[in-house]
Scaffold this active site. Structure first.
Site, PDB file in Angstrom:
ATOM      1  N   HIS A   6     -37.494  46.739  32.849  1.00 24.95           N
ATOM      2  CA  HIS A   6     -36.582  45.609  33.010  1.00 24.95           C
ATOM      3  C   HIS A   6     -35.453  45.936  33.989  1.00 24.95           C
ATOM      4  O   HIS A   6     -35.068  45.122  34.808  1.00 24.95           O
ATOM      5  CB  HIS A   6     -36.008  45.241  31.641  1.00 24.95           C
ATOM      6  N   HIS A  66     -35.580  35.201  29.824  1.00 26.12           N
ATOM      7  CA  HIS A  66     -35.201  35.722  28.519  1.00 26.12           C
ATOM      8  C   HIS A  66     -36.344  35.454  27.549  1.00 26.12           C
ATOM      9  O   HIS A  66     -36.173  34.887  26.478  1.00 26.12           O
ATOM     10  CB  HIS A  66     -33.880  35.107  28.032  1.00 26.12           C
TER      11      HIS A  66
END
Lengths: 230, 872
Positions: B98, B147
């Site tokens: 990430h 998200h």
């Protein structure tokens, strides 16, 4: 002389800039007031804007009513100062007992934003004099806790005394009792309205120009009112 | 080395004595958490650098934290010893997929290599968000982020903090956030788990965005079974700044103070980026709920206002938001960017939970925090501003010099005089591992591409066509999305010129000049599954087209690349193809990718999602009063306005919504995309808008011409009559209505302007055919085929989502009935509660016509509700 209309900013106020813009478009000077400052800076009227003051913690408007500025606003309102509470401002006015009843969670439990038709019920308030009786207007509604409730006696009184300023028509967006969208106090200087007149003041951004009527009305009221009554 | 700056621990600002303290959840004494208390509570000495040196052979849980063996070895090499527990956590976070983009980096380089420097770009990839100059004084910054994983585990907070995170990225650039958009993808619309995820996600976006005072001006709601275990919750935000207010993240200026601003730090979100976002879901996903952050939009609103006030007063030397990776990321990135060192006293960080260990403090992803670099002389003013807004501000460290010989400085973090971290910040922020992972075309792709939808049985009679239309406009992906979008505030800030369901959101940026922007964000996972290279280009083309039909000129691109596991060569191939397609497309269109986000591991077990590149395009409108809306305007006279179809319609049904809805089919090749034609369409629309030739325009994409006609007609309740080309083949009308050929738009031109418009189209090289007119009748007529009333069309279009996720009536029954029983006025209440215009048939032509009032233009048409029955 240009009228000066105060717009209060609480922490969490969101439509304060829009209310100030509406005041300017109506031809008055917008004076920004701060929640922590009890001084109203000599304004001729006050708008309590929409938003989530103090994050709507505890209950919508429950904390804002104790802000320093609200003590002054409440005193001045009882003395006749025109006050318009929009959405969260309406909730604050109810919490401050300047208006009866309460705004609770929308009956369907969702936040709802749509263009809403209203019928003007009273043109004798400080904020609605420029409308005609039973005039139908279109302004945005957007709230999660806009369901107006009061006991039956209060509702009857509001109706009997002509203090229902506007009702929802062509659909009730939040389950408000008797379709009530806006009410006023006995003197007619304090008005609370759940939909947002400040979002219907420009053809480019609003569904109509109907919202301007509220701000034009108070300017007219102020122009005609003797200074002592303010 | 531990000289304390004058800004000691008592430089902690508590919120002013306003009533909000107790109520907003950040009450409590700022000094009451003294770390000695923590020790007193029985916590031992943390793992220190000293201890790490003396115990080189201690076993460490690097694998559990997501680090591979060779990555762990590299950390030991960098440090010349084993890492401390805190350092290990920091490396695991910063070297996660990430944060480090370790699998995608080698591909993403193309975005920089393929687009020539654009003079409008003030900041690009690598910053918190790209910044595009739109006038001499003003710039906008925008970015889309994912998200996804948190939103599956905990839909409300996952989606809410997704909004919060992207807004802080925008804020960190020096901009006031002015709008958000949300491209959302869920599993099958009728799957029980979708009924859990979708309402939660929408409520989370609504709860956070509305409370922040940001209009939600667009996005997508897409359903496909491939997203069942991996919904995609992407969030886009846009902000505006005066050019000279652009902020930087460098922690420059030795001796400057490091200030933590905003919410206190708690245990939420620990492991969010490393454990949650950088691994494939398995059966234990539900146990990861503590890895999801919890949002407080009120705090974020205060944070926004205080940051903007600080920027305007020139009090900020550097700033970085805290999002995924929390304090670890902010400290290392600000220091690495400046090449300086940093000294941090971790015990000064205000905590929600005093028992937190230094590792937890560094790894926490608590929301609503920013890291500021401030000169010592400005510190008091910064603290005063924070106090005014009731936001915590704490001096937690200072900027230290670089090492001898010009080497970058070190990041040294102590916790109650124990040195728990001593690292070169660049090793965390910039020098993470980079992988050129193996790529392999998915084994099933050849067969999949050979299975064309063009050979499926098609409707061939007028009745079949009419039935197909009604079925299609009510399909979950094509139906009215008001159930979702009515939960978003689109009016706040008073600059929303167009919002959903329009093709693009249009915002006024400068009230004096009318300067504004148009934004659209689009993707099509089915197209990308069939051909990721073309699919990415098609997503770009659609967003581009949605922007140009408003009359805006495209200027910049942001992207959110949602894919499965990069460890699967087939997924990695899809990713590399999509990036190549997007980079090539942007190069051809001459608009740069300014930033974005990669989301891998959208995969449960072996089943990956469709490759889903989501592309946002930003366009500039010199005067938003000239924007072209989507809906047919009420015609000026009985003859109506003229409808033109721009572009070429081919028989392109593979990957289409029709193939999916009516045959459950996905196969073949997606529609061909010709970006030169998209560009020509853009030039035409910009010129037509400036000249006032178009009164409405709608792009053609999913669902084809049929969907465009439906949406344009229902927008303001204005009917239309169209003719389709004649042919001996009885399915040709169907193809014209439902083919999804790219590069097309439906444009409405007022009578008298048609010649100028046709000439302009010829000049721009865009094929243009008049296909019909708008009418005074509330119906849609396809000549020689069928007529359908707008009432019936609207009923089919609007019933779907309330039917799936509950309309107001259902809620009234469930929750309202007992209340009503207690209320004497229930009799008046009952009739109007069914405000359920969404599911009830509309009241009829007279009302429909009433809704076409030309004075109402600019906003949405009101939905017809039940007529006011009481008037009480």
């Amino acid at each position: 002389m240009t009228m000066r209309i105060g717009v209060v900013t609480f922490p969490g106020s969101l439509d304060d800039g829009d209310a100030a813009r509406a005041v300017r478009l109506a031809g008055a000077e917008a004076v920004r007031l701060w929640h922590g400052d009890a001084d109203l800076h000599g304004v001729d009227a006050v708008v309590l804007p929409g938003g989530f003051s103090y994050g709507d913690a505890l209950r919508c408007g429950a904390i804002a009513r104790f802000a320093p500025v609200m003590e002054t606003v409440a005193d001045a309102a009882r003395g006749g100062l025109p006050v318009l509470g929009i959405c969260n401002g309406f909730q604050i006015l109810c919490e401050a007992h300047l208006l009866p009843g309460a705004l609770t969670r929308n009956q369907h439990l969702h936040f709802r934003n749509r263009d809403q038709h209203l019928r003007i019920g009273s043109t004798s308030t400080a904020w609605t004099g420029q409308f005609t009786a039973d005039q139908e207007i279109l302004i945005p509604v957007k709230n999660g806790e806009g369901c107006f409730v009061a006991d039956a006696r209060t509702l009857d009184e509001l109706a009997a005394e002509g203090r229902v300023v506007a009702r929802y028509v062509r659909g009730n967006p939040n389950g408000s009792q008797r379709d009530i969208a806006a009410i006023t106090n006995e003197a007619g200087n304090v008005v609370g309205i759940m939909p947002h007149p400040e979002h219907a003041v420009e053809a480019l951004t609003g569904p109509s120009l109907d919202g301007l009527g509220f701000f034009a009305s108070v300017l007219h009221t102020l122009a005609g009112a003797p200074a002592s009554s303010r | 080395m531990t000289t304390q700056p004058e800004t000691a621990a008592d430089d902690v600002v508590a919120p002013p004595a306003m009533p909000n303290q107790s109520a907003s959840g950040f009450g409590g004494k700022p000094t009451g958490f003294a770390a000695t208390d923590v020790l007193a509570e029985g916590f031992g000495t943390p793992d220190t650098v000293e201890r790490a040196r003396s115990t080189p052979d201690d076993l460490q849980p690097h694998a559990e934290l997501g680090l591979k063996d060779d990555e762990y070895e590299r950390i030991r090499q960098i440090l010349g010893r084993r890492p401390t527990a805190a350092e290990l956590a920091m490396y695991s976070i910063m070297w996660s997929e990430h944060c480090s983009y370790k699998s995608s980096k080698v591909h993403l380089r193309q975005f920089g290599e393929k687009v020539p420097q654009n003079t409008r770009m003030l900041a690009g990839i690598g910053e918190n968000a790209g910044v595009v100059q739109i006038s001499d004084e003003l710039a906008v910054t925008f970015k889309v982020e994912s998200h996804n994983h948190p939103s599956f585990v905990e839909p409300y907070q996952g989606a809410a903090t997704g909004v919060g995170g992207i807004v802080r990225d925008i804020l960190a650039m020096g901009a006031r956030p002015v709008a958000v958009m949300d491209p959302l993808r869920f599993g099958a619309a009728d799957h029980p788990d979708t009924a859990r995820v979708l309402p939660g996600v929408v409520a989370g976006i609504s709860g956070y965005g509305n409370c922040l005072g940001l209009p939600n001006i667009g996005g997508e709601v897409v359903f496909d079974p491939c997203y069942q275990g991996n919904p995609l919750v992407n969030a886009l935000s846009i902000g505006v700044l005066p050019v000279q207010r652009l902020q930087h993240k460098e922690a420059a200026g030795v001796g400057n103070v490091v200030v933590l601003l905003g919410a206190r730090t708690g245990r939420d979100g620990i492991g969010g980026v490393s454990v949650l976002a950088s691994a494939t879901f398995d059966d234990a996903a539900g146990q990861r709920r503590p890895s999801v952050q919890v949002g407080d939009p009120f705090m974020e609103k205060l944070l926004i206002e205080s940051c903007l006030e600080l920027y305007d007063a020139g009090l900020v030397a550097g700033i970085q938001d805290l999002g995924g990776a929390g304090l670890t990321c902010a400290l290392t990135e600000t220091a690495a960017a400046a090449g300086t060192g940093m000294r941090v006293w971790l015990e000064r960080v205000p905590l929600r939970e005093p028992s937190m260990s230094p590792t937890e403090i560094l790894a926490s992803e608590s929301q609503e925090r920013m890291l500021l670099i401030v000169t010592p002389e400005n510190l008091d003013a910064v603290l005063a501003t924070a106090e005014k807004w009731g936001v915590w501000a704490t001096a937690i460290g200072e900027v230290t010099p670089s090492e001898a010989g010009g080497q970058p400085g070190r990041l040294v973090i102590t916790w109650n005089d124990h040195v728990v971290v001593d690292v070169p910040p660049g090793s965390l922020a910039d020098d993470g591992p980079v992988y050129a992972r193996p790529l392999r075309e998915p084994g099933d792709l050849i067969l999949l591409q050979a299975d064309h939808a063009e050979t499926l049985p098609r409707p061939s009679t007028p009745d079949e066509l009419r039935e197909t239309l009604l079925r299609m406009v009510g399909a979950p992906n094509l139906c009215d999305k008001s159930w979702v979008t009515e939960q978003y505030d689109r009016y706040v800030l008073g600059n929303t010129v167009l919002a959903q369901p329009e093709d693009a959101g249009v915002l006024r940026i400068d009230e004096r000049t009318g300067l504004g922007v148009a934004l659209s964000v689009d993707g099509n996972g089915r197209y990308a599954r069939l051909d990721p290279y073309e699919g990415a280009k098609l997503a770009l083309a659609e967003a581009y087209r949605n922007v140009v039909v408003t009359g805006a000129e495209p200027a910049a691109v942001t992207d959110c690349l949602n894919f499965g596991s990069p460890e699967d060569p087939a997924v990695m191939w899809q990713f590399s193809e999509a990036v190549r397609g997007l980079a090539d497309g942007c190069q051809q269109l001459g608009i740069p990718v300014t930033g974005g986000n990669v989301s891998f591991y959208n995969q449960t077990g072996a089943a990956a999602i469709h490759p889903t590149p989501v592309v946002g395009v930003l366009g500039i409108l010199e005067d938003v009063a000239r924007r072209v809306p989507m809906g047919f305007p009420a015609p000026a006279d009985a003859d109506g306005d003229l409808l033109f179809l721009l572009g070429d319609t081919e028989c392109e049904l593979s990957g289409s919504e029709w193939a999916w809805v009516t045959h459950g089919h996905l196969g073949g090749r997606p529609p061909r995309v010709d970006l030169a034609k998209e560009q020509a369409l853009g030039v035409l629309m910009a010129r037509a808008a400036r000249a006032g030739l178009a009164v409405a325009a709608h792009d053609l994409s999913d669902g084809g011409l049929a969907q465009a006609l439906t949406e344009s007609a229902l927008r303001r309740g204005v009917g239309a009559r169209v003719s389709l080309p004649e042919s001996d083949d009885p399915t040709v009308p169907f193809v014209h209505l439902f083919s999804e050929s790219a590069g097309r738009a439906l444009v409405t031109v007022a009578r008298g302007h048609e010649q100028a418009f046709v000439e302009l189209a010829a000049e721009c090289g865009v094929n243009c055919a008049q296909i019909g007119t708008t009418t005074g009748e509330p119906e849609l007529e396809v000549r020689g085929q069928f007529t359908v009333s707008l009432e019936e069309l609207r009923a089919a279009h609007t019933a779907t989502l309330p039917g799936l996720f509950g309309g107001t009536a259902e809620l009234a029954n469930r929750h309202g009935a007992p209340e009503e029983a207690q209320r004497p006025e229930s009799t008046t209440l009952a009739p109007e509660t069914p405000a359920l215009p969404d599911t009830e048939p509309s009241p009829g032509p007279s009302v429909t016509l009433e809704l076409t009032d030309p004075a109402r233009k600019g906003g949405e048409e009101p939905r017809e509700g039940a007529a006011d029955p009481s008037g009480s």
